[in-house]
Design an enzyme around this catalytic site. Structure first.
Site, PDB file in Angstrom:
ATOM      1  NE  ARG A   1       6.484   8.556  -3.391  1.00 49.40           N
ATOM      2  CZ  ARG A   1       5.301   7.983  -3.600  1.00 49.40           C
ATOM      3  NH1 ARG A   1       4.271   8.704  -4.006  1.00 49.40           N
ATOM      4  NH2 ARG A   1       5.162   6.695  -3.422  1.00 49.40           N
TER       5      ARG A   1
ATOM      6  N   GLY B   1      12.036  10.955  -1.593  1.00 49.60           N
ATOM      7  CA  GLY B   1      10.911  10.849  -2.529  1.00 49.60           C
ATOM      8  C   GLY B   1      10.457  12.215  -3.028  1.00 49.60           C
TER       9      GLY B   1
ATOM     10  CB  CYS C   1       2.119  -3.185  -1.447  1.00 56.53           C
ATOM     11  SG  CYS C   1       1.011  -1.975  -0.758  1.00 56.53           S
TER      12      CYS C   1
ATOM     13  CE  LYS D   1       8.083  -1.184  -7.406  1.00 51.58           C
ATOM     14  NZ  LYS D   1       8.249   0.265  -7.383  1.00 51.58           N
TER      15      LYS D   1
ATOM     16  NE  ARG E   1      11.249   4.690   1.982  1.00 46.22           N
ATOM     17  CZ  ARG E   1      10.601   4.059   1.013  1.00 46.22           C
ATOM     18  NH1 ARG E   1      11.257   3.413   0.091  1.00 46.22           N
ATOM     19  NH2 ARG E   1       9.289   4.062   0.969  1.00 46.22           N
TER      20      ARG E   1
ATOM     21  NE  ARG F   1       0.233  -2.987   2.910  1.00 48.61           N
ATOM     22  CZ  ARG F   1       1.058  -3.656   3.718  1.00 48.61           C
ATOM     23  NH1 ARG F   1       0.594  -4.310   4.755  1.00 48.61           N
ATOM     24  NH2 ARG F   1       2.354  -3.651   3.500  1.00 48.61           N
TER      25      ARG F   1
HETATM   26  C1  SPV Z   1       7.806   4.818  -2.958  1.00 51.94           C
HETATM   27  O1  SPV Z   1       7.199   5.372  -2.027  1.00 51.94           O
HETATM   28  O2  SPV Z   1       7.222   4.309  -3.920  1.00 51.94           O
HETATM   29  C2  SPV Z   1       9.266   4.736  -2.922  1.00 51.94           C
HETATM   30  C3  SPV Z   1       9.954   5.614  -2.021  1.00 51.94           C
HETATM   31  O3  SPV Z   1       9.844   4.035  -3.694  1.00 51.94           O
HETATM   32  S1  SPV Z   1       9.915   7.231  -2.573  1.00 51.94           S
HETATM   33  O4  SPV Z   1      11.252   7.610  -2.913  1.00 51.94           O
HETATM   34  O5  SPV Z   1       9.412   8.008  -1.461  1.00 51.94           O
HETATM   35  O6  SPV Z   1       9.050   7.337  -3.712  1.00 51.94           O
HETATM   36 MN    MN Z   2       8.525   3.461  -5.313  1.00 51.74          MN
END
Ligand code: SPV
Ligand code: MN
Length: 622
Positions: A84, A221, A272, A274, A388, A419
């Protein structure tokens, strides 16, 4: 049918548009078709042939390639587009609006001008795809319509896997314009079919119009509208309507004696723990990323997963740590790998277990061989750490049978965790909802590779939602407090920390989280006593000893308990200092936040003076 659009669409597309019968939808499609100038516009239904059309298009355009196993494909994002992009993601600010200083904004008129220019002609020679989705289960008070327009069949393919189809939902909308719109263009592609002009990557969020513009990127993302872009619009909407749009997993925890299933949500910053919390062996997964939470008519909290798939980090998925995901990734089903290494039609990723990694292949850099360096002389790993997989949830054996329940699932607990190598205990319980909001608000995490930038820096990430906030932080936290006031039975809230270290080594094993969550599940039903400490309630040794024995048939030593559950006074005080700084200029903060912070601070400081110690064992508080 507007004439300019009529010339670009075939009869099926025409019919699909006419059946939707919504002027606002037609206007949007016409507007963006005129602006982006695609050679063709295809309006998709939710029929299986339409899903197949997109799968095939992703292959024929080269954005995806077939792999050896049936249904598996691979997609690469460019070398500069692997996570992202926080810097280029901005909320378009209307003149009178004021957001917190750490929220990225651009003046609305200025931003619109810039981004619309970037969209001009961006789809020349390409096909514009138009698709209708539903965020959340269909036919539910949680359902929100989402119109996605994109020139990337990969983006639509991802969404076909990750979200519920919404063509019918849009038919029921009648003339309403109450839905979100996402417009995306990957822009010009290079010879590897990846976005070429990532320096002109922009993701602009228009809160007023419920619309997000995303250009010159492919990484999901950034590109997939329904994921983090819709989360931002939903946060804005939720904040005005007093519900919650959260970066949260949902899991069903089966009680120790297996007599009940209790639903929890959980917020963890990216990478972290999830997904692994949502996937704890023996429990069920409802969702791993985004949830909407509402208070029902009986004063209880209910939540839905707005997605129906996982866009999961593949690093470290191996047969030992993640057997269910590993099995799903290595058997036939519809699956998109991204940014892994491909050799002879087989994907390889970091931490995949005992597989021998080939010395060459294709990866996110292009043609790769061992020892290959980038232009700065940095060695390129065979796969990216943010590589991913994209897969439907119902491909997993542990999917919760109620994950599509339109009423949402009854939520009795919430986990927050980051974390954190040196402060928080593995699990503690908030004394009430407000304290739970404090725990969420003060969430911090050491950075990982899911976001562009340096790794290992401690960042503050309230509710793991900071990257997506488009309302002032104080107002968002006040909304959380008010949400609690509407509930008769608010969920219990827990702080978790899977990353506590001692002398550079983790103090617990990866799977120990199963014990922590079972303890929390039992606490919801008052099955265990607690030790009250200034930071909240913590477990008693005999209860954890019993749980480790029952769950893993393993001896949990008291020394480990003392090491893990000691209250690190100095570290908590340092954290409080960081929080004071972070929130001091924040407007509209809930008063109770400061009350809790000051109370913790004075209790901890007093303990420090009284004992002269920087760390106290849990038994001290008994
Ligand atoms: C995150 O980074 O929190 C994700 C992947 O779940 S993204 O689609 O890049 O947001
Ligand atoms: Mn996410």
């Amino acid at each position: 049918m507007p004439k300019s659009l009529g010339m670009k669409i075939n009869s099926t597309s025409k019919e699909n548009l006419i059946t939707i019968n919504n002027d606002y939808v037609t206007q949007q499609i016409e507007y963006f078709s005129n602006l982006c100038r695609p050679s063709k516009v295809t309006i998709l239904n939710e029929k299986s042939e339409d899903l197949e059309y997109v799968r095939k298009l992703a292959i024929s355009t080269g954005e995806e390639k077939n792999l050896k196993i049936k249904g598996h494909t691979v997609h690469f994002d460019g070398y500069n587009d692997l996570a992202r992009d926080k810097k280029s993601t901005k909320a378009l600010m209307p003149p009178k609006m004021k957001l917190s200083k750490n929220i990225n904004v651009v003046d609305r008129d200025e931003g619109l001008k810039e981004i619309l220019q970037l969209f001009e002609g961006s789809m020349e020679g390409k096909e514009m795809l138009v698709k209708f989705y539903c965020l959340g289960p269909t036919n539910s008070k949680f359902s929100l319509g989402a119109l996605q327009i994109s020139d990337s069949p990969y983006v639509i393919h991802c969404e076909d896997i990750l979200y519920r189809q919404g063509y019918e939902h849009f038919q029921f909308l009648k003339e309403s314009n109450k839905f979100f719109t996402f417009i995306h263009s990957a822009g010009e592609l290079n010879e590897f079919n990846v976005s070429k002009n990532t320096d002109k990557r922009r993701i602009y969020i228009d809160l007023i119009d419920g619309k997000v513009y995303s250009v010159n990127n492919q990484y999901a993302g950034n590109s997939v509208g329904l994921k983090k872009l819709a989360l931002r619009l939903a946060i804005y909407k939720a904040n005005n309507e007093n519900w919650l749009a959260e970066h949260m997993l949902i899991t069903g925890i089966k009680s120790l004696k297996n007599e009940r299933i209790t639903y929890f949500t959980g917020a963890y910053p990216s990478a972290c723990g999830k997904t692994s919390t949502a996937m704890i062996p023996g429990h069920t997964i409802v969702g791993d990323d985004i949830a909407y939470l509402k208070v029902d008519t009986t004063g209880n909290c209910r939540a839905v997963n707005i997605e129906c798939g996982i866009f999961g980090i593949i690093q470290d998925v191996n047969p030992i740590d993640d057997p269910l995901i590993y099995k799903a990734l290595t058997t036939p089903r519809e699956l998109i790998f991204s940014n892994v290494l491909i050799n002879n039609g087989k994907p390889y990723w970091l931490g995949m277990g005992n597989e021998e990694i080939p010395n060459n292949g294709t990866n996110f850099f292009g043609e790769w061989y061992k020892g290959l360096k980038d232009k700065d002389g940095k060695e390129i790993p065979y796969a990216h750490s943010n590589a991913r997989y994209t897969m439907r949830l119902n491909e997993l054996e542990n999917v919760d049978p109620n994950f599509n329940d339109p009423n949402g699932l009854l939520i009795k607990g919430i986990f927050y965790g980051g974390r954190d190598s040196d402060t928080n205990v593995p699990i503690s319980e908030a004394v009430n909802w407000e304290h739970g909001v404090y725990i969420g608000a003060t969430l911090e995490s050491e950075t990982t590779s899911a976001i562009i930038g340096k790794i290992g820096i401690r960042n503050s990430d309230p509710m793991a939602n900071m990257d997506f906030l488009v309302v002032p932080l104080g107002q968002y936290l006040t909304n959380h407090i008010n949400f609690g006031k509407k509930m008769i039975n608010p969920p219990k809230v827990y702080s978790t920390n899977y990353f506590l270290k001692n002398n550079g080594k983790y103090t617990n094993s990866k799977l120990d989280k199963k014990v922590w969550v079972l303890w929390a599940e039992g606490r919801v039903f008052n099955e265990y006593d607690v030790i009250k400490t200034p930071i909240g309630n913590i477990p008693l040794y005999p209860d954890l000893e019993m749980l480790f024995d029952k769950v893993f048939n393993k001896k949990y030593h008291e020394d480990d308990y003392i090491l893990q559950f000691s209250i690190r006074i100095d570290k908590y005080l340092e954290k409080i200092q960081r929080m004071e700084k972070l929130f001091e200029n924040e407007e509209k903060m809930p008063k109770v936040f400061w009350e809790i912070l000051n109370q913790q601070k004075s209790q901890l400081s007093e303990l420090k003076i009284q004992t002269g110690r920087e760390m106290l064992p849990p038994t001290y508080f008994q």
